[in-house]
Write an enzyme that holds these catalytic residues in place. Sequence first.
Site, PDB file in Angstrom:
ATOM      1  N   ASP A 278      -7.682 -35.041 -24.864  1.00  0.00           N
ATOM      2  CA  ASP A 278      -7.348 -35.466 -23.513  1.00  0.00           C
ATOM      3  C   ASP A 278      -6.352 -34.429 -22.954  1.00  0.00           C
ATOM      4  OD1 ASP A 278      -7.186 -36.755 -21.131  1.00  0.00           O
ATOM      5  OD2 ASP A 278      -6.902 -38.738 -21.967  1.00  0.00           O
TER       6      ASP A 278
HETATM    7  C1  BGC Z   1      -7.408 -38.688 -18.566  1.00  0.00           C
HETATM    8  C2  BGC Z   1      -8.851 -38.529 -18.969  1.00  0.00           C
HETATM    9  C3  BGC Z   1      -9.536 -37.503 -18.101  1.00  0.00           C
HETATM   10  C4  BGC Z   1      -8.752 -36.202 -18.186  1.00  0.00           C
HETATM   11  C5  BGC Z   1      -9.374 -35.069 -17.407  1.00  0.00           C
HETATM   12  C6  BGC Z   1      -6.693 -37.360 -18.442  1.00  0.00           C
HETATM   13  O1  BGC Z   1      -5.438 -37.495 -17.894  1.00  0.00           O
HETATM   14  O2  BGC Z   1      -6.751 -39.506 -19.508  1.00  0.00           O
HETATM   15  O3  BGC Z   1      -9.521 -39.752 -18.911  1.00  0.00           O
HETATM   16  O4  BGC Z   1     -10.864 -37.324 -18.503  1.00  0.00           O
HETATM   17  O5  BGC Z   1      -7.444 -36.426 -17.704  1.00  0.00           O
HETATM   18  O6  BGC Z   1      -9.271 -35.262 -16.054  1.00  0.00           O
END
Ligand code: BGC
Length: 755
Positions: A278
């Site tokens: 993430d």
């Molecule tokens: C979120 C994810 C997301 C990623 C990319 C993160 O902050 O937890 O769910 O896919 O950002 O945007």
Amino acid sequence: MRKLQLLFISLLAVCSIYGQNAKMDAFVNNLMGKMTLEEKLGQLNLSSGNIGAVLGGSEGMEDLIRKGQIGATGGYTPEAVRKVQIAAQQSRLKIPVLIGVDVIHGYKTAFPIPLGLACTWDLGMIEKSARIAAIEASASGICWTYSPMVDIARDPRWGRVAEGAGEDPWWGAQVAKAMVHGYQGDDLSKDNTIMACVKHFALYGAAEAGRDYNTVDMSRLAMYQDYLPPYKAAFDAGAGSAMSSFNVIDGVPATGNKWLLTDLLRKQWGFKGFVVTDYTAINEMSAHGIGDLQAVSALALKAGTDMDMQGLGYITTLKKSLAEGKVTIADINTSCRRILEAKYKLGLFDDAFRYLKEDRFKNEILTKENIQFAREIAARSFVLLKNSNQILPLKKSGKIAVVGPLADNKADLLGCWSTGDQNKVVSVVQGIRNAVASGTEVVYAKGANITDDPYLKERIKNPFAAYMGIKEEVEPRTSAELLTEAIEVAKTADVVVVVLGESSSMSGEAASRSEIGIPESQENLLKALVATGKPVVLVLVNGRPLTLNWENEHVNALLEAWAPGIEGGNAIADVLFGDYNPSGKITMTFPRSVGQIPIYYNHRNTGRPMDQKNKFTSKYLDIPNEPLFPFGYGLSFTTFGYSDISLSKNTLKGNETLTAKVTVTNTGKFAGEEVVQLYISDPVASVARAVKELKGFEKIRLNPGESKEVKFAITPEALKFFNSELKYDWEPGEFVIQVGTNSQDLKQAKCSWVK
Ligand code: BGC
């Protein structure tokens, strides 16, 4: 003969997969043979934005791509994606770049938030929503989506419940499969399929106190039984990638957790795709107290994390760690190979511009059919929570007051994580105007701001507003003026439709709430409207279960519409006027009070189950234990009667199949759909089992007076659970088969099953 034919066909299939794999292996081996260490590390790096400066230079994204330092990035327009792939073609080895975006509930044609989609109980439509999202996103150059989110969530304070399918592991698994099939289709190398990324692996939905990013602490038994099934189902369905979660598991952050990413995911479950972190999750391990960037980057790689999202930990430290013997070249090669394989499977090596055919961007996005589908799926995601004296459906005549801060609002109908265009959204007041007869008067008043609480107001501002060019709307009138106008408007109308709830920034990531009621400014409006004595229909636009005790007691009808997407207003009008009879059922329990959280239907019994007559039992002094609305609940404009359950047998042995039958009758005046739900209880076992578990459902449509027999075929597979040795099996004994309209209102029949 037939068997021989089948054998031959299977052999052919195995040979062809083997052949394809052999071709891919040869290709990737050859390519990796030519790659420098820097180029390999580049493949493990997902970056977007101005990272050149962070790396200590002045190079832009495209320069870094040309140098082979970026393996994946984002991209929202075909022009942006084309530039990226052109730069990649100018790099030494011409390795194309993965283009990943959060395509979560539709792309340009925005569908309801995932929690709403799950409430349709229509897997075909859910899969189609992902299929359309894939077609539209790929037409724009995207080949990878950070979806589905399959985190089980039992705490509605957590804002990200909006992004998942709710609280049930069985239902979560069905939805996960449908989404993966929708995105990936039957062939990832087609130019209208995209790779799914199952997230957030794992257990992210169990953050303590519903506070985002918080600690997760859970027994292995709860993991296997209640939280892991949807991830496993998504991987079994062939999802090509996974995203590690932010939380700790057994004290070790998921991104650096070898048990999770290697032992469980790869060795036990046989996952062959790649794992991306993430957003900056590697770096965040330092704040968890695990070590500096070099240490946590090495830990992540060794644990099985292949790609670093936006953290630059891999690209800046792994070379040093290799020199110091903290990681091996084999570790780097393994991850690099997995990423190159994903690109190969997508067909990017054949043609890096495969998604960028101009006519597709023009012809396949926001089509008439897609928009019509958005309207249909939105109407099916709504849940009718109350309808006293059949106030709904409304007549398309007379004078209708449409009131509330979400009534003439477009942006908030899109919900969190939307890639939809707010200018294309149909607001509720517009939807109602579109639906009514020409003589009908529709009057609108805003009535209140979403919130007047300065603390909350500040925190729900869109942090990317300036970047996205969105201007903050400033309400020139005072709250008292807004209220007075709304009351005047309501007094002149035959019925008041009031649209209240949450802005889209009140749910989703980093949007936890400690109280989950409708904000005070809106409550005040609602109370004043109810006090006029006019019939009040409350339409809720929000991203999580809310506490609705007062509302449920005082309004005439309650319609949960979630954040319904681009066609929200039309779909809401379809239901309000009876052009569609609502059929959605909630997939997350609605509590009476925050004090009951976590609250979920498939809880275990205590040794002192609640008994109102006995003080020393498990209950609250001040409120009932039961939720306000249980899992699986939802009304229709018609009513359904259930016969008793008839079982094909009362005693079964081994792998026999039990058939449970009920006859469901439409006992009301409207044609309608019903979600007939099957639950099973296992009252005696070697571990304390959930009081009941969802094991099947059928969604049927009946005309008034019509009956249908619904049959469930139950095999011992449905009786299996994880015991304390984490063995997945069933134990002989008595089982209670339950069928009904929601998780509380059920018919039951008993059977015994021996091995
Ligand atoms: C979120 C994810 C997301 C990623 C990319 C993160 O902050 O937890 O769910 O896919 O950002 O945007």
